[in-house]
Design a protein around this motif. Structure first.
Motif, PDB file in Angstrom:
ATOM      1  N   ASN A  63      41.554 -21.355 -10.090  1.00  0.00           N
ATOM      2  CA  ASN A  63      40.120 -22.169  -9.689  1.00  0.00           C
ATOM      3  C   ASN A  63      40.100 -23.523 -10.387  1.00  0.00           C
ATOM      4  N   LEU A  64      39.242 -24.428 -10.397  1.00  0.00           N
ATOM      5  CA  LEU A  64      39.316 -25.852 -11.332  1.00  0.00           C
ATOM      6  C   LEU A  64      37.843 -25.379 -12.472  1.00  0.00           C
ATOM      7  N   TRP A  65      38.438 -25.461 -13.541  1.00  0.00           N
ATOM      8  CA  TRP A  65      37.361 -25.543 -15.039  1.00  0.00           C
ATOM      9  C   TRP A  65      37.813 -26.865 -15.306  1.00  0.00           C
ATOM     10  N   GLY A  66      36.747 -27.930 -15.519  1.00  0.00           N
ATOM     11  CA  GLY A  66      36.924 -29.091 -15.191  1.00  0.00           C
ATOM     12  C   GLY A  66      37.387 -29.585 -14.088  1.00  0.00           C
ATOM     13  N   ALA A  67      37.714 -30.869 -13.680  1.00  0.00           N
ATOM     14  CA  ALA A  67      38.296 -31.438 -12.987  1.00  0.00           C
ATOM     15  C   ALA A  67      39.345 -32.581 -13.229  1.00  0.00           C
ATOM     16  N   LEU A  68      39.385 -33.779 -11.923  1.00  0.00           N
ATOM     17  CA  LEU A  68      40.676 -34.658 -11.999  1.00  0.00           C
ATOM     18  C   LEU A  68      39.389 -36.098 -13.238  1.00  0.00           C
ATOM     19  N   PRO A  69      40.884 -35.975 -13.886  1.00  0.00           N
ATOM     20  CA  PRO A  69      40.693 -37.539 -15.280  1.00  0.00           C
ATOM     21  C   PRO A  69      40.407 -38.947 -13.972  1.00  0.00           C
ATOM     22  N   LEU A  70      39.177 -39.469 -13.870  1.00  0.00           N
ATOM     23  CA  LEU A  70      38.968 -40.618 -13.221  1.00  0.00           C
ATOM     24  C   LEU A  70      39.480 -42.255 -12.809  1.00  0.00           C
ATOM     25  N   TYR A  71      40.036 -42.098 -14.243  1.00  0.00           N
ATOM     26  CA  TYR A  71      40.154 -43.821 -14.678  1.00  0.00           C
ATOM     27  C   TYR A  71      41.646 -43.539 -15.643  1.00  0.00           C
ATOM     28  N   TYR A  72      42.661 -44.201 -16.040  1.00  0.00           N
ATOM     29  CA  TYR A  72      43.828 -44.932 -16.634  1.00  0.00           C
ATOM     30  C   TYR A  72      43.017 -45.344 -17.934  1.00  0.00           C
ATOM     31  N   SER A 125      44.424 -31.212  -7.952  1.00  0.00           N
ATOM     32  CA  SER A 125      44.859 -29.742  -9.358  1.00  0.00           C
ATOM     33  C   SER A 125      44.796 -29.611 -10.404  1.00  0.00           C
ATOM     34  N   THR A 126      43.832 -29.382 -11.264  1.00  0.00           N
ATOM     35  CA  THR A 126      44.640 -29.462 -12.521  1.00  0.00           C
ATOM     36  C   THR A 126      44.773 -27.435 -13.012  1.00  0.00           C
ATOM     37  N   SER A 127      43.932 -27.297 -11.484  1.00  0.00           N
ATOM     38  CA  SER A 127      44.619 -25.238 -12.182  1.00  0.00           C
ATOM     39  C   SER A 127      46.028 -25.330 -12.716  1.00  0.00           C
ATOM     40  N   ALA A 128      45.630 -24.435 -13.697  1.00  0.00           N
ATOM     41  CA  ALA A 128      47.188 -23.777 -14.144  1.00  0.00           C
ATOM     42  C   ALA A 128      47.193 -22.106 -13.057  1.00  0.00           C
ATOM     43  N   ASP A 129      48.756 -22.233 -12.024  1.00  0.00           N
ATOM     44  CA  ASP A 129      48.625 -21.169 -11.253  1.00  0.00           C
ATOM     45  C   ASP A 129      48.427 -19.897 -11.499  1.00  0.00           C
ATOM     46  N   TRP A 130      47.870 -19.127 -12.764  1.00  0.00           N
ATOM     47  CA  TRP A 130      47.425 -18.154 -13.243  1.00  0.00           C
ATOM     48  C   TRP A 130      45.483 -18.303 -13.248  1.00  0.00           C
ATOM     49  N   SER A 131      44.971 -19.501 -13.445  1.00  0.00           N
ATOM     50  CA  SER A 131      44.012 -19.292 -13.628  1.00  0.00           C
ATOM     51  C   SER A 131      43.304 -18.450 -12.447  1.00  0.00           C
ATOM     52  N   GLU A 163      30.689 -11.657 -14.947  1.00  0.00           N
ATOM     53  CA  GLU A 163      31.868 -12.033 -14.590  1.00  0.00           C
ATOM     54  C   GLU A 163      33.241 -12.342 -16.107  1.00  0.00           C
ATOM     55  N   ASP A 164      34.656 -12.185 -15.259  1.00  0.00           N
ATOM     56  CA  ASP A 164      35.373 -12.614 -16.008  1.00  0.00           C
ATOM     57  C   ASP A 164      36.605 -13.603 -15.734  1.00  0.00           C
ATOM     58  N   SER A 165      37.105 -14.275 -16.628  1.00  0.00           N
ATOM     59  CA  SER A 165      37.279 -15.718 -16.100  1.00  0.00           C
ATOM     60  C   SER A 165      38.875 -15.800 -17.158  1.00  0.00           C
ATOM     61  N   GLU A 166      40.077 -16.344 -16.262  1.00  0.00           N
ATOM     62  CA  GLU A 166      40.698 -16.875 -17.435  1.00  0.00           C
ATOM     63  C   GLU A 166      40.847 -18.263 -17.045  1.00  0.00           C
ATOM     64  N   LEU A 167      40.592 -19.472 -17.485  1.00  0.00           N
ATOM     65  CA  LEU A 167      40.238 -20.151 -17.396  1.00  0.00           C
ATOM     66  C   LEU A 167      42.117 -21.631 -17.704  1.00  0.00           C
ATOM     67  N   PHE A 168      41.725 -22.540 -17.203  1.00  0.00           N
ATOM     68  CA  PHE A 168      42.483 -23.338 -17.949  1.00  0.00           C
ATOM     69  C   PHE A 168      41.474 -25.350 -16.859  1.00  0.00           C
ATOM     70  N   GLY A 214      46.900 -29.864 -21.618  1.00  0.00           N
ATOM     71  CA  GLY A 214      46.243 -28.423 -21.024  1.00  0.00           C
ATOM     72  C   GLY A 214      45.510 -27.551 -22.131  1.00  0.00           C
ATOM     73  N   TYR A 215      44.409 -26.873 -21.517  1.00  0.00           N
ATOM     74  CA  TYR A 215      43.474 -25.781 -22.319  1.00  0.00           C
ATOM     75  C   TYR A 215      42.751 -24.177 -21.973  1.00  0.00           C
ATOM     76  N   ALA A 216      43.456 -23.783 -22.778  1.00  0.00           N
ATOM     77  CA  ALA A 216      42.998 -22.343 -22.142  1.00  0.00           C
ATOM     78  C   ALA A 216      42.413 -21.310 -22.433  1.00  0.00           C
ATOM     79  N   SER A 217      41.478 -20.761 -21.991  1.00  0.00           N
ATOM     80  CA  SER A 217      40.409 -20.163 -21.818  1.00  0.00           C
ATOM     81  C   SER A 217      39.844 -18.352 -21.506  1.00  0.00           C
ATOM     82  N   GLU A 218      39.733 -17.469 -22.117  1.00  0.00           N
ATOM     83  CA  GLU A 218      39.604 -16.541 -22.032  1.00  0.00           C
ATOM     84  C   GLU A 218      37.967 -16.417 -21.716  1.00  0.00           C
TER      85      GLU A 218
END
Length: 712
Positions: free
Chosen positions: A255-264, A277-283, A317-322, A338-342
């Protein structure tokens, strides 16, 4: 489809189906005596819901309600496979669904966040103003949307809209409905809905859903399971007691936590593949909601009625997010981190509501009155953990165009922070519908709210204690037998804990909603048309006091501002507008002032149209289309940095106007079996899900589904 995590409900589904198979042929005494059973189920044929109750608790005809109301009927939900609340509200006039992430959604109406969601007229604002994981619509008979402030039934929140879910209840006749759906991205969905009259006293309804689907987004998939039971007992001819419970589990991976950057970095827009997608494979994000309701209804000898309700709702709720942040370089795609959080949440609501309603005579005319009290508590705790020590909590992200989500799993034990908050609300309300003269009815009343919050959320004190009286006034005048003119005024309030320069708590944010319009029944009352002009203001919103803006955050003080306002027009028509043609059409055109950012990212013009035509010369065949259009939106993202020739140029993210069209073909093979073929986004339109946040992602491409329904 993996079912190992939902064995009990699936087994129960099979047993339930077997148990109800004999219904069509049963002839026992309980079936013969069903005319003695008082039931409250309501089936709406087509797209015209004649009545709605969410605005006042009075079950009034839509054209007799002095407020803008639309209803998403069971026929709409089934025709277009609107299986979750986001899909359903996409079709509602004036509602904008802001999908900021795959599993977190905001809703807006008339320029303000929609936070009031009710079940059978009972509810509280969303804890965080957004919905996690969505809600399955399989347990709802219909969904009422009351636009503007709903001062009588809530009083707290924004002057935007209230969404009232009307749940399925036991029906007068035994029934069994089984649906199986296959679709794009490995969609598998099974739904069982059964209602049974046990005897003269008891009737029951149950719904089971199992859904598994992968996604067009890389690495994302979600499993949903739902179990719902509604048991109703007729204790006497005038007294009914019911108990219901719903269990809803969402298990998302990738799942996404945040989303795609929209500009360079040079200010040019990004343009990723829709699957990026910006998700990690373990999200992952697991959400479990349990909701229990006990309801007592009693009708007195003088035809007055008492209704008492207790509702308990719990979310775990229980989540591991990226999360991915930063601005990529246009040539190298470097610059993202990247920025990881539980994240863990425990949220509990308790709500008690009791009211009496009935008719009375005054000055030779009949009037209606409702008097009630309400008490609710909300306790929630959440916790966030990070990895500041191993180096895996903030990894550099390679080119998003070909990144596979491979990030080393971090050790999430650092920087623990979170919330522990308790809210209490006490309320009393009174509403009268007065028959002033022939063809003129006045709906007047008010609600007194006493609101208290105690606790701390991420090091911010949330203590607040406030109260207010919320007035409501509406008038409906029948200019002909089928056409009414109406006008209404109501308010909402929202307590705030900011302090002013004198260290006094700021007064509440006040929302004021005024509207006027015309409603008329068409085509022999097979459809209703409403046209509304609204003017909404939200005042006293806290802004930083210029005298303290340079002080540390804990010493800054605030002052009330003029806030934000909006005004505009809404047009809504629902029902059978031609023989065999059912339609729901909504047009919204409004403007926002007081906040340029909100005005830019909120579509000011929207069209919602769903229509199904049953062919007259081909028995059992129906075709339909569901169309959603909005005008262009944008968001200011800052300015270009000094290292580029266009230094200082404003960066604007733009989403052009777009239309999304879904189509369906439905064929009834016989009285028991129906086949639905649905195509979503048939033109394969590529568009961003919204600009509510500074990041976004692309909506789904063209997809398909086929549903086989079997009814007994």
């Amino acid at each position: 489809m993996q079912l190992k995590n939902f064995q009990l409900p699936v087994i129960s589904s099979s047993l339930l189906a077997c148990a109800f198979l004999p219904i069509a042929h049963a002839q026992d005494t309980s079936i013969q005596d069903i005319e003695k059973v008082v039931v409250h189920g309501n089936y709406l044929d087509g797209y015209h819901a004649h009545n709605a109750s969410g605005a006042s608790r009075m079950d009034l005809a839509v054209k007799d309600i002095p407020q803008s109301v639309s209803v998403i009927t069971s026929a709409q939900l089934e025709d277009f496979q609107l299986t979750d609340i986001n899909l359903a509200l996409d079709t509602a006039t004036g509602i904008n669904v802001e999908r900021i992430e795959t599993d977190r959604t905001y809703y807006t109406a008339r320029g303000f966040d929609v936070t009031n969601f009710q079940i059978d007229g009972i509810g509280l604002p969303l804890t965080s103003g957004n919905n996690h994981a969505g809600d399955d619509t399989a347990i709802y008979d219909r969904i009422e949307v009351i636009r503007g402030a709903n001062g009588l039934m809530t009083g707290v929140g924004n002057p935007s809209a209230t969404v009232n879910y009307i749940r399925k209840r036991p029906t007068a006749n035994n029934q069994l409905d089984i649906k199986a759906t296959l679709g794009s991205n490995d969609l598998y969905r099974t739904e069982v809905d059964a209602s049974y009259v046990l005897n003269d006293t008891f009737s029951v309804r149950g719904v089971l859903v199992d859904q598994d689907q992968h996604s067009y987004l890389d690495r994302y998939n979600r499993q949903n399971q739902l179990a719902y039971l509604f048991l109703e007992a007729n204790l006497s001819e005038n007294t009914q007691l019911s108990f219901s419970h719903s269990y809803n589990k969402s298990d998302a991976n990738g799942n996404l936590w945040g989303a795609l950057p929209l500009y360079y970095t040079d200010g040019t827009p990004t343009d990723y593949d829709r699957s990026t997608s910006t998700s990690a494979d373990w999200s992952n994000w697991k959400v479990v909601n349990n909701n229990s309701v006990i309801e007592l209804n009693h009708r007195f000898a003088n035809d007055w009625r008492l209704r008492a309700t207790y509702s308990q709702k719990q979310a775990d709720e229980d989540s591991e997010l990226f999360y991915v942040f930063g601005t990529p370089d246009r040539l190298t795609e470097a610059g993202l981190t990247g920025y990881a959080s539980e994240y863990i949440l425990d949220d509990k609501h308790h709500l008690y509501d009791i009211y009496v309603d009935g008719d009375f005579e005054l000055f030779g005319r009949a009037h209606q009155l409702i008097v009630g009290v309400n008490y609710s508590t909300l306790r929630y705790t959440d916790r966030s953990l990070y990895d500041f020590t191993t180096g895996n909590g903030f990894p550099a992200i390679p080119n998003l165009n070909n990144w596979d989500g491979n990030a080393i799993f971090p050790t999430l034990t650092d920087g623990e922070n979170g919330s522990k908050v308790e809210q209490k609300q006490k309320a009393a309300y009174i509403t009268g519908r007065f028959n002033i003269i022939d063809d003129l009815h006045v709906l007047a009343g008010g609600r007194y709210n006493d609101w208290e919050t105690r606790g701390v959320s991420y090091d911010v004190n949330r203590d607040v204690n406030d109260s207010d009286f919320i007035p409501y006034f509406g008038a409906v005048y029948g200019i002909t037998e089928n056409t009414n003119l109406y006008a209404s005024y109501t308010e909402t309030f929202q307590a705030q804990n900011e302090l002013d320069i004198n260290n006094k708590q700021l007064d509440p944010v006040v929302g004021k909603s005024q509207e006027m319009g015309i409603k008329t029944s068409l085509f022999g009352d097979s459809a209703v048309l409403s046209a509304t002009y609204f003017d909404v203001q939200q005042t006293n919103l806290a802004v930083a006091d210029p005298l303290t803006i340079d002080l540390p955050p804990t010493e800054q003080r605030f002052m009330g501002s003029e806030g934000i306002s909006s005004h505009g027009l809404e047009l809504d028509i629902a029902g059978e507008i031609l023989p065999g043609l059912n339609a729901s059409i909504g047009i919204t055109d409004f403007s926002i002032s007081g906040d340029e950012l909100v005005s830019s990212y909120t579509p000011s013009k929207m069209l919602k149209m769903g229509a199904v035509y049953t062919l007259q010369n081909v028995a059992g065949l129906s075709v339909g289309a569901n169309i959603r259009w909005q005008d262009d939106i944008s968001r200011s993202q800052g300015v270009v940095g000094e290292e580029f020739d266009n230094v200082g140029q404003e960066i604007i993210t733009q989403q052009d106007a777009y239309a999304v069209a879904d189509i369906l073909v439905k064929y009834e093979l016989n009285d028991a079996i129906t086949i639905n073929l649905n195509v979503f986004n048939i033109t394969d339109e590529k568009y961003l899900t919204g600009l509510y946040w500074a990041q976004s992602y692309y909506a789904a491409p063209r997809t398909f589904s086929a549903t086989l329904s079997w009814s007994l």
